[in-house]
Every structure is written in C-alpha cells, then in structure tokens.
Design an enzyme around this catalytic site. Structure first.
Site, PDB file in Angstrom:
ATOM      1  N   ASN A  41       0.838  -1.213   0.000  1.00 24.05           N
ATOM      2  CA  ASN A  41       0.000   0.000   0.000  1.00 24.05           C
ATOM      3  C   ASN A  41       0.865   1.251   0.000  1.00 24.05           C
ATOM      4  O   ASN A  41       1.696   1.369  -0.926  1.00 24.05           O
ATOM      5  CB  ASN A  41      -1.153  -0.037   0.999  1.00 24.05           C
ATOM      6  N   ASP A  42       0.726   2.159   0.910  1.00 23.68           N
ATOM      7  CA  ASP A  42       1.268   3.518   0.756  1.00 23.68           C
ATOM      8  C   ASP A  42       2.766   3.605   0.421  1.00 23.68           C
ATOM      9  O   ASP A  42       3.573   2.864   0.993  1.00 23.68           O
ATOM     10  CB  ASP A  42       1.123   4.302   2.073  1.00 23.68           C
ATOM     11  N   TYR A 101       3.620   1.460  10.527  1.00 18.67           N
ATOM     12  CA  TYR A 101       2.725   2.147   9.591  1.00 18.67           C
ATOM     13  C   TYR A 101       3.448   3.294   8.888  1.00 18.67           C
ATOM     14  O   TYR A 101       4.627   3.564   9.134  1.00 18.67           O
ATOM     15  CB  TYR A 101       1.485   2.634  10.345  1.00 18.67           C
ATOM     16  N   SER A 102       2.702   4.007   8.048  1.00 16.00           N
ATOM     17  CA  SER A 102       3.309   4.969   7.115  1.00 16.00           C
ATOM     18  C   SER A 102       4.084   6.088   7.788  1.00 16.00           C
ATOM     19  O   SER A 102       3.817   6.448   8.939  1.00 16.00           O
ATOM     20  CB  SER A 102       2.215   5.576   6.246  1.00 16.00           C
ATOM     21  N   ARG A 160      -1.613   9.048  12.925  1.00 17.83           N
ATOM     22  CA  ARG A 160      -0.532   8.331  12.219  1.00 17.83           C
ATOM     23  C   ARG A 160      -0.004   9.090  11.010  1.00 17.83           C
ATOM     24  O   ARG A 160      -0.532  10.095  10.607  1.00 17.83           O
ATOM     25  CB  ARG A 160      -1.040   6.955  11.778  1.00 17.83           C
ATOM     26  N   GLU A 219      -5.718  10.913   6.634  1.00 16.57           N
ATOM     27  CA  GLU A 219      -4.520  10.081   6.627  1.00 16.57           C
ATOM     28  C   GLU A 219      -3.446  10.727   5.752  1.00 16.57           C
ATOM     29  O   GLU A 219      -3.725  11.537   4.872  1.00 16.57           O
ATOM     30  CB  GLU A 219      -4.848   8.680   6.076  1.00 16.57           C
TER      31      GLU A 219
HETATM   32  C1  FRU Z   1      -3.307   4.579   4.430  1.00 17.65           C
HETATM   33  C2  FRU Z   1      -3.001   3.869   5.738  1.00 17.65           C
HETATM   34  C3  FRU Z   1      -2.205   4.745   6.676  1.00 17.65           C
HETATM   35  C4  FRU Z   1      -1.524   3.752   7.545  1.00 17.65           C
HETATM   36  C5  FRU Z   1      -1.203   2.641   6.576  1.00 17.65           C
HETATM   37  C6  FRU Z   1      -1.247   1.266   7.154  1.00 17.65           C
HETATM   38  O1  FRU Z   1      -3.551   3.686   3.379  1.00 17.65           O
HETATM   39  O2  FRU Z   1      -4.202   3.441   6.342  1.00 17.65           O
HETATM   40  O3  FRU Z   1      -2.984   5.676   7.391  1.00 17.65           O
HETATM   41  O4  FRU Z   1      -0.360   4.261   8.136  1.00 17.65           O
HETATM   42  O5  FRU Z   1      -2.172   2.750   5.538  1.00 17.65           O
HETATM   43  O6  FRU Z   1      -0.796   0.331   6.218  1.00 17.65           O
END
Ligand code: FRU
Length: 483
Positions: A41-42, A101-102, A160, A219
């Site tokens: 993901n991110d 996380y991110s 976060r 986010e």
């Molecule tokens: C966005 C998110 C962030 C988080 C991460 C977790 O897609 O939800 O807010 O840090 O992905 O994988």
C-alpha cells in the site's frame, strides 16, 4: 533483535516460495513498482539521498490482506530502473507490534532519519499509536530509537503517518489525526533536533476552520512549498459523494495556502481531489536533488473491493503509480509523468494524423499491453470523442457537456462503472498503459485519472471513435519491461 531476524527470514522464505506463482501472473505490471509477494500500500519515506532515490512502502508479505505492516524498500538512480532491497523495518518491537505504519524520511547530519507510526493493538483490541524514529548511516540498515511522540490530548488513537520537513532552522511534522469529536484533522509538531517534539496546534480540520467537519479521519498528510504557495496533501475519510466528486470510498487531494512557521497557522482554500480515477490514495512527495517536487501514490484505495482483484490468486496485490512531477499553475496542481519515463520507450514512435467522421478506427501499430500514447491537437467539431483500451477501459470526452469520463469494466462483476470530471476543453491526452493499469494525463497534467483494469488475455487493441467529426495526431511508444 531476535524477532527482527526471525521476521526477515520469514519474508525471504515467503518471497522464494511464491516467486514463480507471482511472476506467472499476466497482470504483473512491466514498469510499475509492485510487491514481490503479498500486499503493497502507501509509498513511505520517499527521498533522493546522496544521488539515490529511496522509496519505501507499506508491505504485508505474508498475505494479500492488510495486517502488521513492514517497510519494503526500493532504490533507483533514475526513477526507471529499481532495485528491491532488504526489508527496512519489521514490526518486531512492542511499540510497533501491529505494524510499522506509514511515515517519511529526512536527512540529518549525513544520516537518514525515518519517522513512522508504531501501530499497537492491545489484548482488548484497543489501538495505541506511537510516532517512532529509526536512523541509518547507509540507507539500508536501520537502528530503531522507539517512540518520539505519544498521543497528545484531544485526539483518538487514529493518529498516524508523520511527514517531516525542515524550514527556518527547525523541523516540522504533520500527523494524520482524528479529534476526540471524531473529526478528521492534521496535527502539527515542531522540533529543534528531530528527537524532542512539541505539539504546536491543529493545522486544519477538527471542529472549526476551513476544513471543519470534513470527514472523520485524515490520513497521510504532506505539507510543502511549491511555486510560492504551501500545499497540503492528505487523504480524508468519511466524505460523501457530491456529483462527480468524491466517488471513491476515500479521497486523496490537496489545499493551496500559506503556512506561517512562527505560529503554525495555515490559511488555505478548498480541498481538491488530486486524481479523478478509481485507484489513487495516500500520495507522498519529496523534493529531489534537481529541485523537482515528485509524487508517488498507491494505485488503490483501502476498503474498496480489495479482495476481488484477480491478482490475488497469484499471491500479490496492488502497485504504485508512476512517479509524477508536480507543478502549480494558479491555484491548481498539475501532475506530469517524471521526464525520465521517456527512457522506457523502446522504439521510435508510431505517428499518425487521424480524422474520424462518425466512425471507429484502429491505427496500424497503435496498440499494445505496455505503451505510452500521446494524442495532441485534438479538435472535436461536435459530439464526443473516445478511446477504448483493450475493450476494458474507455475514455470519453463530450464536447457538449464538457465532461471527461473514464469507464472500466468492474473487476467485481464486469459491469461498466465510471468516474468523471468537468473539463473545459480536451487539448491533449497522455496515457501510460501497463498490462492492468491506466494513467491518463490530460492537458499537460491539468487532470489525471488513475485506474487498475483487467483486460481479457491478449486483447491489446486501442480503438478510437467519434460521434461526429474529430481530428488529432497520435504518437505511440512501446515501453520496456523493467520488472
Ligand atoms: C493509508 C493507511 C495509513 C496507515 C497505513 C497502514 O492507506 O491506512 O494511514 O499508516 O495505511 O498500512
């Protein structure tokens, strides 16, 4: 430490175990960044450091679902050829046990500093959130220093995605947040040394100001200076669809304004979506050593039929967008593909001038699975003009409604679904097509549509059509397979 080593060994094993299965997937992309196995993901920690681009990413190597995330790591010298590196961060410590996380990266005293969120769920499922620091001398091996920020008052544990930058001799950090009144917000911190942080204020969102009551969570914030203005990018959740706007489950967009470092105040105008397609979320930018503001985004959206993607049976899911350069024109952000992507072109272009008169047409040599298409000098006398890609995605411009539409066959049930935006005139359109993705840049980046799509095997056709009379010139390049 032992846990870290154990997790690293498990990741290697998982990669080896599924390598063949992943690589056999015809929907693997040719020049986009994907996970070697599992879920991506991110984009995280994007930085151009000592001549190398580092792009970290949220990675769940053990399944094609979300979970206790790792930081995967890619490096590149040229934004085209990428090397997949050893995992950068594993969720090995108590303060990150449910996911690293991110977050973001910054250089300080010759070292790379990573700030990320330690996600923790206690035995009752209660969430805790820590903003953590890890540093590195070489950009590959990281030493964890644990939490540098715990939750300030007034926010829930949905707190976060720290993004750090330097300005006026100090450091600032924005963090995506939810207020105790369950409103999306962005928290601002400052520091003199990147270790001691003080909460300054709510930058925007919450219960008052220009973004009051705008959804329940923001986010992945990113605040930066561009062409005389301060741009805030973030991904809000809980915004209702409004005509052609906000049709995905969650959004990603920006505000343009002025940030005052002395007070932490940010005056800005309204939120605008960065991308009009189906699959774009959690973008992150960096300024590179040439002074360009570059952006990567995750080519998907959370909670949007993720488990229905056909790639799942090949043990992987999701991809990044191509890298894009941002430009500000007036108060509008433009996105153009990074110039280096021209190096993907394997042959000279196939070029043609096309006139359509209430007909559909294919053009010799203008097709392919992994191509760049550029249409310019588009003149539509009346009615609409369209381009159909592999019979699975279609772009339509209506000169009467002045609306640009992207349609695709849903990967959930095959039914055609669409995303749209207003566009005064269609002058040019650049398309990056890559086996199962399309990125459309119109009028030199004025609007962008990003989407995954899943054509049936071997359908590489590009079909042009017009309801009345339309003319344009077209160029097509076959693009190299980098991955
Ligand atoms: C966005 C998110 C962030 C988080 C991460 C977790 O897609 O939800 O807010 O840090 O992905 O994988």
């Amino acid at each position: 430490m032992r846990m870290d080593q154990k997790l690293r060994a498990e990741v290697k094993e998982e990669m080896a175990k599924h390598k063949d299965c992943v690589e056999k997937d015809p929907y693997r992309l040719h020049y986009h960044l994907m996970p070697p196995v599992g879920l991506l993901n991110d984009p995280n920690g994007f930085i151009h450091w000592k001549g190398t681009y580092h792009l970290f990413y949220q990675w769940m190597p053990f399944k094609t679902e979300h979970g206790a995330k790792f930081w995967g790591h890619y490096t590149s010298k040229d934004l085209v050829n990428w090397q997949h590196e050893e995992v950068a961060l594993t969720p090995a410590e108590w303060f990150e046990k449910n996911g690293c996380y991110s977050g973001s990266a910054i250089e300080h005293e010759e070292k790379l500093y990573l700030f990320y969120t330690g996600n923790v769920k206690d035995e009752h499922g209660q969430r805790e959130s820590y903003q953590c620091l890890a540093t590195s001398e070489d950009g590959f091996h990281f030493e964890k220093h644990g939490p540098v920020i715990t939750l300030p008052e007034g926010f829930t544990a949905h707190f976060r995605d720290p993004k750090v930058w330097q300005q006026d001799g100090r450091y600032f950090m924005v963090v995506g947040a939810q207020t105790e009144s369950l409103k999306g917000a962005i928290a601002l911190f400052q520091s003199g040394d990147l270790r001691d942080w003080t909460f300054v204020r709510t930058l925007t969102g919450g219960d008052s100001g220009a973004l009051a009551n705008f959804g329940y969570m923001f986010e992945c914030p990113d605040l930066f200076h561009l062409d005389g203005k301060d741009i805030l990018i973030f991904s809000p959740q809980g915004i209702e669809p409004d005509g052609m706007k906000y049709n995905n489950v969650y959004q990603a967009g920006y505000t343009v304004g002025t940030f005052a470092p002395e007070t932490g105040e940010y005056e800005h105008n309204e939120f605008v979506e960065l991308d009009r397609g189906f699959d774009f979320y959690a973008p992150q930018t960096t300024i590179d050593e040439q002074g360009r503001r570059l952006l990567f985004a995750w080519m998907s959206v959370p909670d949007q039929n993720e488990q229905q993607h056909p790639t799942i049976k090949h043990k992987w899911i999701h991809t990044m967008t191509i890298p894009r350069q941002l430009q500000l024109k007036g108060d509008k952000l433009y996105q153009i593909p990074a110039k280096e992507l021209e190096r993907l072109r394997t042959h000279d272009a196939v070029i043609d001038d096309v006139v359509l008169n209430n007909e559909v047409k294919q053009i010799n040599g203008v097709n392919g699975q992994s191509i760049e298409l550029f249409m310019e000098d588009i003149e539509i006398e009346a009615g609409w003009f369209d381009v159909t890609i592999s019979d699975a995605a279609r772009i339509i411009y209506s000169s009467e409604q002045r609306v640009l539409t992207l349609e695709r066959k849903s990967y959930v049930n095959g039914i055609v679904e669409k995303r749209q935006c207003k566009l005064e005139q269609l002058r040019d359109a650049r398309l990056y097509i890559d086996t199962s993705s399309v990125e459309l840049f119109v009028n030199d980046g004025e609007e962008v549509f990003t989407t995954r799509f899943y054509p049936t095997k071997d359908n590489e056709d590009v079909v042009f059509g017009a309801s009345e009379k339309c003319r344009f010139s077209v160029k097509k390049w076959t693009l190299a397979k980098v991955f």
